[in-house]
Structure formats: structure tokens, C-alpha cells
Design a protein around this motif. Structure first.
Motif, PDB file in Angstrom:
ATOM      1  N   ARG A 145       1.016  -1.280  -0.161  1.00  0.00           N
ATOM      2  CA  ARG A 145       0.069  -0.136   0.195  1.00  0.00           C
ATOM      3  C   ARG A 145       0.967   1.174   0.074  1.00  0.00           C
ATOM      4  O   ARG A 145       0.761   2.267  -0.933  1.00  0.00           O
ATOM      5  CB  ARG A 145      -0.907  -0.074   1.321  1.00  0.00           C
ATOM      6  CG  ARG A 145      -2.156  -0.851   0.827  1.00  0.00           C
ATOM      7  CD  ARG A 145      -3.283  -0.567   1.954  1.00  0.00           C
ATOM      8  NE  ARG A 145      -2.623  -0.964   3.344  1.00  0.00           N
ATOM      9  CZ  ARG A 145      -2.785  -2.525   3.809  1.00  0.00           C
ATOM     10  NH1 ARG A 145      -3.389  -3.273   3.166  1.00  0.00           N
ATOM     11  NH2 ARG A 145      -2.472  -2.732   5.010  1.00  0.00           N
ATOM     12  N   ALA A 148       2.640   1.680  -3.802  1.00  0.00           N
ATOM     13  CA  ALA A 148       1.778   1.421  -4.584  1.00  0.00           C
ATOM     14  C   ALA A 148       1.986   2.499  -5.946  1.00  0.00           C
ATOM     15  O   ALA A 148       1.709   2.161  -7.087  1.00  0.00           O
ATOM     16  CB  ALA A 148       0.496   1.204  -4.328  1.00  0.00           C
ATOM     17  N   TRP A 177      -1.912  -6.848  -6.477  1.00  0.00           N
ATOM     18  CA  TRP A 177      -1.439  -5.650  -5.750  1.00  0.00           C
ATOM     19  C   TRP A 177      -0.073  -5.947  -5.189  1.00  0.00           C
ATOM     20  O   TRP A 177       0.607  -5.046  -4.800  1.00  0.00           O
ATOM     21  CB  TRP A 177      -2.326  -5.466  -4.422  1.00  0.00           C
ATOM     22  CG  TRP A 177      -2.546  -6.640  -3.591  1.00  0.00           C
ATOM     23  CD1 TRP A 177      -1.494  -7.099  -2.817  1.00  0.00           C
ATOM     24  CD2 TRP A 177      -3.371  -7.597  -3.528  1.00  0.00           C
ATOM     25  NE1 TRP A 177      -1.844  -8.082  -1.923  1.00  0.00           N
ATOM     26  CE2 TRP A 177      -3.205  -8.493  -2.573  1.00  0.00           C
ATOM     27  CE3 TRP A 177      -4.771  -7.657  -4.245  1.00  0.00           C
ATOM     28  CZ2 TRP A 177      -3.907  -9.562  -2.083  1.00  0.00           C
ATOM     29  CZ3 TRP A 177      -5.488  -8.882  -3.901  1.00  0.00           C
ATOM     30  CH2 TRP A 177      -4.977  -9.646  -2.966  1.00  0.00           C
TER      31      TRP A 177
END
Length: 194
Positions: A145, A148, A177
Motif C-alpha cells: 500500500r 503502490a 497488488w
């Protein structure tokens, strides 16, 4: 084919089963390898981590960077979002606290926050890796996260995963992801991924 959860259990056990002497030797060899990497010559700021749960220690390499007057940072759990990381300056005298996972991190100081793109390299712990350069983390997604949106930057930091050789997997399942790494370094090898 093992699931990501099964790989995590297997590979975390492998690194935790290393003796203190094996851990010490691995950290020393890793520091030697990182010190000689052409990609890390002339860096001005590097983010690392403090080893936990059998992770390979960066302590000898961080000490080397400090001796060379290279600025270092450590990850800190974001105090607001809770699911991302901040990077804070790290020195021998940095006040440290325990985060909610029991991991030591710099005490929050807004003046010490450094953006990921202020670093030339980010050294990240791995639970596992494979020969294709896929990284398996602890499962919280904190690094994924946080990193990213770095790919679109003009000069993103070099993303380097570090691990013990015993954390190598034949082939890891990859999720959409997962942020790809530029390289993976163990005490025995350097795997350039891109």
C-alpha cells in the motif's frame, strides 16, 4: 502448490529455526554484499528495518551506512491510516517505541518524516521469494500500500528485498497488488528482477 498462508508458515519457520550464530553470520555476509552492490554506491538516503521474527538483520549494514554519513530511515506504522508506513530518520540516538506488533520503531516526530521517494533505496524484509523476483511479505500489505504509487515517479527508489537463502520458494503465488521488486539480496546471491 502451496497457498500464500502455507508458504508464510513454512518460510517463517525456516528463518526462525536458524541459530543465533547462523543469523549473525548471515547479517555480516549480507552487509558485505550490500556494501559492494554497484546500485548502492553513492546513495545519500536508504530505508531499512529492524529485524523481527527471524528476519535477516540489517544492523551491520546500517552501521556501515552511518559510518559513511549516509542518512537512514526506518518504517513506522502510520498513526492515522494504520495500514500504511511512514519512514522516519534513524540514528544511534533516535528515541524508539514499540508498535502494536511489538516491533521497535522510531518515536513519531513530524520533523523526521521522509517520503519514500527521498530515498535512493528501500530495503524490505521478506517472508519468501522466488527466482522470478516475487516477494511474499507478512500478509498485512503495509509495504504494498505504501509503495503502490511509486512506479510513476521520475526517480523512484530502488526496491530491494532482503532475506535468508532458506526463504527461497520454487514459485510463489502472486497477487495483483504485489509491488514488484528491483532486486532480492541474500547472503549468497543477488537476484536482479527488472
Amino acid at each position: 502448490m502451496l497457498t500464500r498462508t502455507e508458504w508464510r508458515q513454512t518460510l517463517r519457520k525456516a528463518r526462525r529455526d536458524l541459530t543465533d550464530e547462523e543469523q549473525h553470520q548471515a547479517a555480516r555476509l549480507l552487509a558485505e554484499t550490500l556494501t559492494t552492490l554497484p546500485e548502492l554506491r553513492g546513495v545519500r538516503r536508504v530505508a531499512g528495518y529492524l529485524a523481527n521474527d527471524g528476519e535477516i538483520s540489517l544492523a551491520p549494514y546500517l552501521a556501515h551506512l552511518h559510518e559513511q554519513n549516509v542518512c537512514t530511515s526506518l518504517p513506522v506504522l502510520h498513526p492515522v491510516s494504520g495500514n500504511q508506513l511512514l519512514f522516519l530518520d534513524y540514528h544511534a540516538t533516535t528515541p524508539m517505541v514499540q508498535n502494536r506488533f511489538g516491533i521497535s520503531e522510531p518515536a513519531l516526530d513530524c520533523q523526521a518524516i521522509r517520503l519514500p521517494q527521498e530515498h535512493q533505496a528501500l530495503l524490505m524484509p521478506l517472508v519468501g521469494f522466488d527466482d522470478k523476483g516475487n516477494r511474499l511479505g507478512m500478509g498485512g500489505g503495509f509495504y504494498d500500500r505504501t509503495l503502490a504509487n511509486l512506479a510513476g515517479l521520475p526517480r523512484p527508489p530502488l526496491l530491494i528485498g532482503v532475506a535468508h537463502e532458506c526463504q527461497r520458494a520454487d514459485s510463489l503465488p502472486v497477487m495483483a497488488w504485489d509491488v514488484p521488486l528491483d532486486m532480492i539480496v541474500t547472503p549468497q546471491q543477488v537476484l536482479r528482477c527488472r
